[in-house]
Design an enzyme around this catalytic site. Structure first.
Site, short mmCIF file in Angstrom:
data_model
loop_
_atom_site.label_atom_id
_atom_site.label_comp_id
_atom_site.label_asym_id
_atom_site.label_seq_id
_atom_site.Cartn_x
_atom_site.Cartn_y
_atom_site.Cartn_z
N LYS A 121 0.84 -1.20 0.00
CA LYS A 121 0.00 0.00 0.00
C LYS A 121 0.88 1.26 0.00
O LYS A 121 0.71 2.14 -0.83
CB LYS A 121 -0.92 0.00 1.23
CG LYS A 121 -1.91 1.15 1.22
CD LYS A 121 -2.63 1.30 2.53
CE LYS A 121 -1.80 2.13 3.46
NZ LYS A 121 -2.45 2.52 4.69
N ASP A 139 -6.36 0.95 0.80
CA ASP A 139 -6.44 1.22 2.24
C ASP A 139 -7.83 0.78 2.73
O ASP A 139 -8.60 0.17 1.99
CB ASP A 139 -6.15 2.70 2.54
CG ASP A 139 -7.33 3.60 2.20
OD1 ASP A 139 -8.22 3.15 1.43
OD2 ASP A 139 -7.39 4.72 2.72
#
Ligand code: SF4
Length: 231
Positions: A121, A139
């Site tokens: 991420k 996320d």
């Protein structure tokens, strides 16, 4: 409507709704964005933006941060929470940059994820926003919204990244990620999404998860300032 067509249409509506959607962490280069993204775990972008000016003024480069006194770094970033672990991560990351990449942030996913404290991420945030390489940032908002949109049924972030990547044009990945995050922070909340005040409602299979009455839903919409204060 076919899934790909509906997904792209939702992305276009979100682009019109949030034309200036961008990463809300303050940074001027890839190193700063990498540090800020690591610090943003379990806290708000607003809180990170409050501590990074002092941190980057004192430690402007990876070499400076790698040689820092950990206690000093801890005291600067304390208010972001988990400050001991985060100090270890950002200093370990800086040391790895110095040792393996001459102090520069590498521009490839495969290299970024080898750095301490840097997962997929974080790597995609940096690639998309500092290097202009399309990246999908999965996320918590992205996970929730992509499932609500019916774009995926997966819970694993890597699988979600691949499934959504197959629906949306690659050149859109970075901006589309930011739009979902903005929509999640402003309207499509985890609890009580503002369905009655949502521009993608006609295309959303989850319409009705939150209040559908416009007056009630409008009160749930968060302003830009409130959204910045949301994780
Ligand atoms: S209709 Fe409701 S669930 Fe669907 S995107 Fe909008 S706010 Fe989220």
């Amino acid at each position: 409507m076919a899934l790909v067509r509906r997904a792209r249409r939702i992305n276009r509506i979100l682009a019109e709704t949030y034309p200036d959607a961008h990463c809300e962490l303050d940074f001027t280069n890839a190193f700063q964005l990498l540090v800020a993204t690591i610090l943003s775990a379990q806290t708000t972008d607003k809180r990170v933006n409050l501590v990074t000016p002092a941190l980057f003024a004192k430690y402007p480069t990876a070499a400076d941060l790698a040689a820092a006194n950990p206690e000093d770094v801890e005291s600067i970033i304390q208010s972001t929470g988990f400050f001991r672990a985060k100090t270890k991560s950002i200093m370990g990351m800086a040391q790895a940059l110095v040792e393996r990449y001459s102090g520069e942030v590498p521009g490839k996913l495969k290299d970024l994820v080898t750095l301490p404290g840097v997962g997929r991420k974080t790597a995609n945030v940096v690639l998309g926003n500092a290097f202009g390489v399309p990246g999908i940032t999965v996320d918590t908002h992205f996970q929730r919204l992509s499932r609500r949109f019916g774009w995926t049924t997966e819970t694993d972030p890597v699988k979600i990244e691949h499934e959504v990547g197959a629906l949306i044009e690659k050149r859109e990945w970075t901006d589309m990620s930011q739009r979902l995050i903005w929509h999640g922070r402003r309207r499509c909340h985890s609890r009580r999404p503002a369905c009655g005040a949502c521009p993608v409602a006609p295309l959303c299979p989850s319409f009705g998860e939150g209040p559908t009455d416009e007056k009630t839903a409008s009160k749930l919409v968060r302003s830009a300032a409130e959204a910045l204060d949301t994780q």
